[in-house]
Design a protein around this motif. Structure first.
Motif, PDB file in Angstrom:
ATOM      1  N   MET A  66      95.544  45.263 108.711  1.00 45.77           N
ATOM      2  CA  MET A  66      94.130  44.909 108.655  1.00 45.77           C
ATOM      3  C   MET A  66      93.612  45.095 107.220  1.00 45.77           C
ATOM      4  O   MET A  66      93.838  46.131 106.609  1.00 45.77           O
ATOM      5  N   THR A  67      92.969  44.103 106.719  1.00 38.66           N
ATOM      6  CA  THR A  67      92.431  44.172 105.369  1.00 38.66           C
ATOM      7  C   THR A  67      91.087  44.893 105.372  1.00 38.66           C
ATOM      8  O   THR A  67      90.247  44.640 106.232  1.00 38.66           O
ATOM      9  N   LEU A  68      90.931  45.758 104.416  1.00 40.36           N
ATOM     10  CA  LEU A  68      89.676  46.494 104.265  1.00 40.36           C
ATOM     11  C   LEU A  68      88.684  45.621 103.505  1.00 40.36           C
ATOM     12  O   LEU A  68      89.061  44.926 102.571  1.00 40.36           O
ATOM     13  N   ARG A  69      87.423  45.679 103.908  1.00 38.62           N
ATOM     14  CA  ARG A  69      86.400  44.933 103.177  1.00 38.62           C
ATOM     15  C   ARG A  69      86.177  45.571 101.821  1.00 38.62           C
ATOM     16  O   ARG A  69      86.284  46.791 101.656  1.00 38.62           O
ATOM     17  N   HIS A  70      85.841  44.730 100.845  1.00 44.56           N
ATOM     18  CA  HIS A  70      85.639  45.174  99.469  1.00 44.56           C
ATOM     19  C   HIS A  70      84.636  46.325  99.409  1.00 44.56           C
ATOM     20  O   HIS A  70      84.896  47.357  98.788  1.00 44.56           O
ATOM     21  N   GLN A  71      83.496  46.158 100.055  1.00 51.24           N
ATOM     22  CA  GLN A  71      82.442  47.171  99.985  1.00 51.24           C
ATOM     23  C   GLN A  71      82.881  48.488 100.626  1.00 51.24           C
ATOM     24  O   GLN A  71      82.595  49.563 100.117  1.00 51.24           O
ATOM     25  N   THR A  72      83.607  48.400 101.736  1.00 51.29           N
ATOM     26  CA  THR A  72      84.089  49.603 102.422  1.00 51.29           C
ATOM     27  C   THR A  72      85.049  50.374 101.523  1.00 51.29           C
ATOM     28  O   THR A  72      84.952  51.593 101.384  1.00 51.29           O
ATOM     29  N   PHE A  73      85.982  49.641 100.895  1.00 54.10           N
ATOM     30  CA  PHE A  73      86.945  50.268  99.987  1.00 54.10           C
ATOM     31  C   PHE A  73      86.205  50.952  98.837  1.00 54.10           C
ATOM     32  O   PHE A  73      86.453  52.110  98.517  1.00 54.10           O
ATOM     33  N   LEU A  74      85.277  50.224  98.249  1.00 55.07           N
ATOM     34  CA  LEU A  74      84.516  50.749  97.109  1.00 55.07           C
ATOM     35  C   LEU A  74      83.655  51.950  97.509  1.00 55.07           C
ATOM     36  O   LEU A  74      83.568  52.921  96.762  1.00 55.07           O
ATOM     37  N   ASP A  75      83.072  51.894  98.699  1.00 55.27           N
ATOM     38  CA  ASP A  75      82.276  53.026  99.190  1.00 55.27           C
ATOM     39  C   ASP A  75      83.136  54.284  99.293  1.00 55.27           C
ATOM     40  O   ASP A  75      82.705  55.376  98.933  1.00 55.27           O
ATOM     41  N   ARG A  76      84.356  54.122  99.790  1.00 52.46           N
ATOM     42  CA  ARG A  76      85.256  55.274  99.936  1.00 52.46           C
ATOM     43  C   ARG A  76      85.638  55.850  98.576  1.00 52.46           C
ATOM     44  O   ARG A  76      85.671  57.069  98.401  1.00 52.46           O
ATOM     45  N   VAL A  77      85.946  54.968  97.620  1.00 53.51           N
ATOM     46  CA  VAL A  77      86.296  55.436  96.268  1.00 53.51           C
ATOM     47  C   VAL A  77      85.086  56.131  95.641  1.00 53.51           C
ATOM     48  O   VAL A  77      85.214  57.197  95.031  1.00 53.51           O
ATOM     49  N   THR A  78      83.901  55.538  95.804  1.00 49.23           N
ATOM     50  CA  THR A  78      82.676  56.119  95.252  1.00 49.23           C
ATOM     51  C   THR A  78      82.443  57.516  95.815  1.00 49.23           C
ATOM     52  O   THR A  78      82.151  58.462  95.077  1.00 49.23           O
ATOM     53  N   GLU A  79      82.622  57.647  97.129  1.00 51.81           N
ATOM     54  CA  GLU A  79      82.403  58.932  97.790  1.00 51.81           C
ATOM     55  C   GLU A  79      83.425  59.970  97.310  1.00 51.81           C
ATOM     56  O   GLU A  79      83.070  61.087  96.945  1.00 51.81           O
ATOM     57  N   ARG A  80      84.705  59.598  97.287  1.00 47.12           N
ATOM     58  CA  ARG A  80      85.750  60.544  96.895  1.00 47.12           C
ATOM     59  C   ARG A  80      85.672  60.920  95.425  1.00 47.12           C
ATOM     60  O   ARG A  80      85.977  62.039  95.047  1.00 47.12           O
ATOM     61  N   GLY A  81      85.277  59.953  94.594  1.00 43.59           N
ATOM     62  CA  GLY A  81      85.177  60.222  93.168  1.00 43.59           C
ATOM     63  C   GLY A  81      83.836  60.800  92.768  1.00 43.59           C
ATOM     64  O   GLY A  81      83.630  61.153  91.615  1.00 43.59           O
ATOM     65  N   GLU A  82      82.919  60.855  93.741  1.00 41.82           N
ATOM     66  CA  GLU A  82      81.553  61.333  93.493  1.00 41.82           C
ATOM     67  C   GLU A  82      80.916  60.606  92.303  1.00 41.82           C
ATOM     68  O   GLU A  82      80.304  61.207  91.428  1.00 41.82           O
ATOM     69  N   TYR A  83      81.093  59.288  92.278  1.00 42.81           N
ATOM     70  CA  TYR A  83      80.547  58.473  91.192  1.00 42.81           C
ATOM     71  C   TYR A  83      79.054  58.273  91.389  1.00 42.81           C
ATOM     72  O   TYR A  83      78.579  58.205  92.514  1.00 42.81           O
ATOM     73  N   ASP A  84      78.346  58.146  90.272  1.00 43.25           N
ATOM     74  CA  ASP A  84      76.905  57.899  90.328  1.00 43.25           C
ATOM     75  C   ASP A  84      76.598  56.461  90.707  1.00 43.25           C
ATOM     76  O   ASP A  84      75.566  56.180  91.303  1.00 43.25           O
ATOM     77  N   THR A  85      77.499  55.533  90.334  1.00 44.50           N
ATOM     78  CA  THR A  85      77.252  54.119  90.625  1.00 44.50           C
ATOM     79  C   THR A  85      78.527  53.457  91.169  1.00 44.50           C
ATOM     80  O   THR A  85      79.641  53.892  90.849  1.00 44.50           O
ATOM     81  N   PRO A  86      78.350  52.394  91.963  1.00 42.65           N
ATOM     82  CA  PRO A  86      79.516  51.647  92.448  1.00 42.65           C
ATOM     83  C   PRO A  86      80.307  51.021  91.288  1.00 42.65           C
ATOM     84  O   PRO A  86      81.515  50.836  91.395  1.00 42.65           O
ATOM     85  N   GLU A  87      79.629  50.734  90.176  1.00 44.29           N
ATOM     86  CA  GLU A  87      80.313  50.138  89.020  1.00 44.29           C
ATOM     87  C   GLU A  87      81.376  51.087  88.458  1.00 44.29           C
ATOM     88  O   GLU A  87      82.455  50.660  88.056  1.00 44.29           O
ATOM     89  N   GLU A  88      81.057  52.390  88.436  1.00 47.49           N
ATOM     90  CA  GLU A  88      82.027  53.372  87.958  1.00 47.49           C
ATOM     91  C   GLU A  88      83.252  53.400  88.871  1.00 47.49           C
ATOM     92  O   GLU A  88      84.388  53.463  88.402  1.00 47.49           O
ATOM     93  N   ALA A  89      83.007  53.370  90.174  1.00 46.08           N
ATOM     94  CA  ALA A  89      84.113  53.370  91.143  1.00 46.08           C
ATOM     95  C   ALA A  89      84.940  52.097  91.004  1.00 46.08           C
ATOM     96  O   ALA A  89      86.172  52.135  91.063  1.00 46.08           O
ATOM     97  N   ASP A  90      84.269  50.970  90.805  1.00 49.14           N
ATOM     98  CA  ASP A  90      84.955  49.687  90.664  1.00 49.14           C
ATOM     99  C   ASP A  90      85.852  49.693  89.425  1.00 49.14           C
ATOM    100  O   ASP A  90      87.004  49.253  89.478  1.00 49.14           O
ATOM    101  N   ARG A  91      85.336  50.221  88.320  1.00 43.44           N
ATOM    102  CA  ARG A  91      86.130  50.282  87.087  1.00 43.44           C
ATOM    103  C   ARG A  91      87.365  51.151  87.287  1.00 43.44           C
ATOM    104  O   ARG A  91      88.474  50.768  86.912  1.00 43.44           O
ATOM    105  N   ALA A  92      87.184  52.309  87.916  1.00 43.15           N
ATOM    106  CA  ALA A  92      88.318  53.196  88.179  1.00 43.15           C
ATOM    107  C   ALA A  92      89.343  52.496  89.074  1.00 43.15           C
ATOM    108  O   ALA A  92      90.549  52.534  88.801  1.00 43.15           O
ATOM    109  N   ALA A  93      88.868  51.848  90.127  1.00 41.12           N
ATOM    110  CA  ALA A  93      89.777  51.164  91.058  1.00 41.12           C
ATOM    111  C   ALA A  93      90.568  50.071  90.351  1.00 41.12           C
ATOM    112  O   ALA A  93      91.787  49.949  90.549  1.00 41.12           O
TER     113      ALA A  93
END
Length: 131
Positions: free
Chosen positions: A1-28
């Motif tokens: 099952m493919t994960l939705r982009h936003q769901t994946f990014l939300d998880r990275v944002t939460e785990r990385g404790e990023y201030d913005t989704p852009e920071e999580a996206d760059r890291a990913a």
């Protein structure tokens, strides 16, 4: 099952404790580009199939690596690609992204992924293996 982009990014944002989704996206993007250079064949294709499309394309068109990087060098390479990053922040970035990847991949595929990587990556994925 493919994960939705936003769901994946939300998880990275939460785990990385990023201030913005852009920071999580760059890291990913950086971490997946480096990871893609280390995985080959069916394992890389299977993992890509489980990632959101944009991230799957990054994994499938990786940065080239002359040799497999040790976990320490993988973190240093991540720091080099993220503006303003230190080894400490890059360790956090790698962990946030790879633990999300591990959850997405599932146990069987994770086992195959770890077989393609140098020793020690199990810790980066947050999946310590018994020795």
């Amino acid at each position: 099952m493919t994960l939705r982009h936003q769901t994946f990014l939300d998880r990275v944002t939460e785990r990385g404790e990023y201030d913005t989704p852009e920071e999580a996206d760059r890291a990913a993007r950086v971490v997946l580009a480096l990871l893609g250079a280390h995985l080959v064949g069916e394992v890389r294709a299977q993992l890509a199939a489980r990632l959101p499309e944009g991230f799957a394309l990054i994994l499938l068109n990786p940065l080239t690596s002359a040799e497999p990087l040790s976990p320490e060098r993988f973190v240093r390479a991540t720091a080099a690609w993220i503006e303003g990053a230190t080894e400490q922040t890059a360790t956090w970035d790698v962990s946030a992204v790879l633990s999300t990847v591990a959850d997405t991949a599932g146990e069987d595929l994770m086992g195959q992924i770890l077989l393609q990587l140098p020793a020690g990556y199990d810790l980066l994925f947050g999946r310590p293996q018994p020795t």
